[in-house]
Write an enzyme that holds these catalytic residues in place. Structure first.
Site, short mmCIF file in Angstrom:
data_model
loop_
_atom_site.label_atom_id
_atom_site.label_comp_id
_atom_site.label_asym_id
_atom_site.label_seq_id
_atom_site.Cartn_x
_atom_site.Cartn_y
_atom_site.Cartn_z
N ASN A 11 22.11 36.66 43.14
CA ASN A 11 21.94 38.06 43.56
C ASN A 11 21.05 38.72 42.51
O ASN A 11 21.49 38.97 41.40
CB ASN A 11 23.32 38.73 43.61
CG ASN A 11 23.25 40.23 43.78
OD1 ASN A 11 22.21 40.76 44.16
ND2 ASN A 11 24.34 40.92 43.50
N LYS A 13 19.91 41.63 42.55
CA LYS A 13 20.14 43.09 42.44
C LYS A 13 18.79 43.83 42.47
O LYS A 13 17.88 43.38 43.16
CB LYS A 13 20.96 43.41 41.19
CG LYS A 13 22.20 42.54 41.05
CD LYS A 13 23.14 43.03 40.01
CE LYS A 13 24.25 42.02 39.83
NZ LYS A 13 25.34 42.50 39.03
N HIS A 96 29.33 44.14 48.03
CA HIS A 96 29.29 43.90 46.58
C HIS A 96 29.94 45.09 45.88
O HIS A 96 29.81 46.23 46.32
CB HIS A 96 27.83 43.73 46.13
CG HIS A 96 27.73 43.25 44.72
ND1 HIS A 96 27.91 44.08 43.64
CD2 HIS A 96 27.49 42.02 44.22
CE1 HIS A 96 27.80 43.37 42.53
NE2 HIS A 96 27.54 42.11 42.85
N GLU A 98 29.17 46.72 43.40
CA GLU A 98 28.25 47.80 43.02
C GLU A 98 27.97 48.71 44.21
O GLU A 98 27.75 49.91 44.05
CB GLU A 98 26.96 47.21 42.43
CG GLU A 98 27.23 46.65 41.03
CD GLU A 98 26.32 45.52 40.59
OE1 GLU A 98 25.27 45.29 41.21
OE2 GLU A 98 26.68 44.84 39.60
N GLU A 166 34.80 38.32 43.24
CA GLU A 166 34.13 38.77 42.03
C GLU A 166 34.98 39.85 41.36
O GLU A 166 34.93 41.02 41.77
CB GLU A 166 32.76 39.36 42.37
CG GLU A 166 31.83 38.41 43.07
CD GLU A 166 30.39 38.84 42.90
OE1 GLU A 166 29.63 38.12 42.27
OE2 GLU A 166 30.03 39.94 43.38
N GLY A 172 28.63 41.06 35.03
CA GLY A 172 27.65 41.51 34.05
C GLY A 172 28.24 41.80 32.68
O GLY A 172 27.59 42.41 31.83
N SER A 211 29.79 36.77 35.69
CA SER A 211 29.38 36.16 34.41
C SER A 211 29.35 34.63 34.45
O SER A 211 29.65 33.98 33.45
CB SER A 211 30.27 36.67 33.28
OG SER A 211 30.09 38.07 33.11
C1 PEP Z 1 27.04 39.74 40.70
O1 PEP Z 1 26.40 40.75 40.58
O2 PEP Z 1 27.38 39.37 41.83
C2 PEP Z 1 27.38 39.00 39.49
C3 PEP Z 1 28.31 38.10 39.57
O3 PEP Z 1 26.70 39.33 38.34
P1 PEP Z 1 26.76 38.52 36.93
O4 PEP Z 1 26.61 37.07 37.28
O5 PEP Z 1 25.58 39.05 36.18
O6 PEP Z 1 28.06 38.83 36.32
#
Ligand code: PEP
Length: 252
Positions: A11, A13, A96, A98, A166, A172, A211
């Site tokens: 992703n 973003k 997601h 976010e 997630e 992040g 992460s």
């Molecule tokens: C994500 O945004 O779906 C995500 C898992 O980000 P990161 O891998 O940077 O934690």
């Protein structure tokens, strides 16, 4: 039970300009040369979808990060699943964290978006996950299972549904849950999927996200009922992302 073929999805973003095409070409070359035991997907910003599809990278599918719940109409700035599908994408991420946080998307909205994606023949990657407060209050399982139940469309099938677990606090941040915590949540999600779809629920990919990087991918991807990853930061560079993909070389 036969495990589904794993999916490692990136992703991007709100990152990436046309120059990022070189990362798709590099990723495709790496997979071509060294192989991949999982399916590979990159979801770039809408602005890059056509450019990346046009690379013709046959080892890397291109998907989208969101869609509107309607097919067309007066929704300034929004993009429909039909538009995305027309570009050559078969996967659309919905819900997601976010988007749930920044755009106040409820489970009901996520469900409508997933339905819109599936109505166009796309696979909806439905994201769920608890906040740190919810985890510390011992509510992670309740939150995640209720998000899954409430976000899967009524007409969904096991073939057009993927779940991405997630934990919000792991996205992040460099923090990851223990393997035991991941296993507990994924098992609970699997139970919901089997309740809903019967034995076909066993074939639905449940991705872990938060992460993930090359150094922890093997441990996380080896957990029972983890059928791949949804990756943010570490998906932006082909070599980093390939490090995650290649974790599947060691996983039976
Ligand atoms: C994500 O945004 O779906 C995500 C898992 O980000 P990161 O891998 O940077 O934690």
């Amino acid at each position: 039970m036969t495990a589904p073929k794993a999916l490692v999805a990136g992703n991007w973003k709100m990152n990436g300009l046309k120059a990022a095409t070189s990362e798709i070409n590099r990723l495709n070359d790496l997979i071509n040369e060294k192989g991949a035991k999982c399916d590979v997907l990159i979801c770039p910003p809408f602005t890059l979808i056509s450019t990346l599809v046009d690379t013709g990278a046959k080892h890397v599918a291109i998907g989208a990060q969101d869609c509107h719940m309607n097919v067309s109409g007066a929704h300034t700035g929004d993009i429909s699943a039909e538009m995305i599908k027309e570009l050559g994408c078969d996967h659309i991420i919905v819900g997601h964290s976010e988007r749930r946080a920044d755009h106040a998307e409820s489970n009901e909205t996520v469900k409508a978006k997933a339905a819109a994606a599936q109505a166009q023949g796309a696979i909806a990657i439905i994201c769920v996950g608890e906040t740190i407060d919810e985890r510390e209050a011992g509510k992670a399982l309740d939150i995640v299972t209720s998000q899954v139940k409430a976000s899967i469309p009524d007409d969904a099938t096991a073939d057009n549904t993927i779940i991405a677990y997630e934990p919000v606090w792991a996205i992040g941040t460099g923090k990851v849950p223990t393997a035991a915590d991941v296993e507990e949540v994924h098992a609970a999600v699997r139970d919901v999927l089997i309740d809903r779809f019967g034995s076909a629920g066993d074939n639905i990919n449940i991705l872990y996200g938060g992460s993930v990087k090359a150094s922890n991918a093997n441990e996380l991807m080896s957990v029972a009922n983890v059928n791949g990853a949804l990756v943010g930061g570490a998906s932006l560079k082909a070599d980093d992302f390939y490090g995650i993909i290649s974790a599947y070389d060691q996983i039976g």
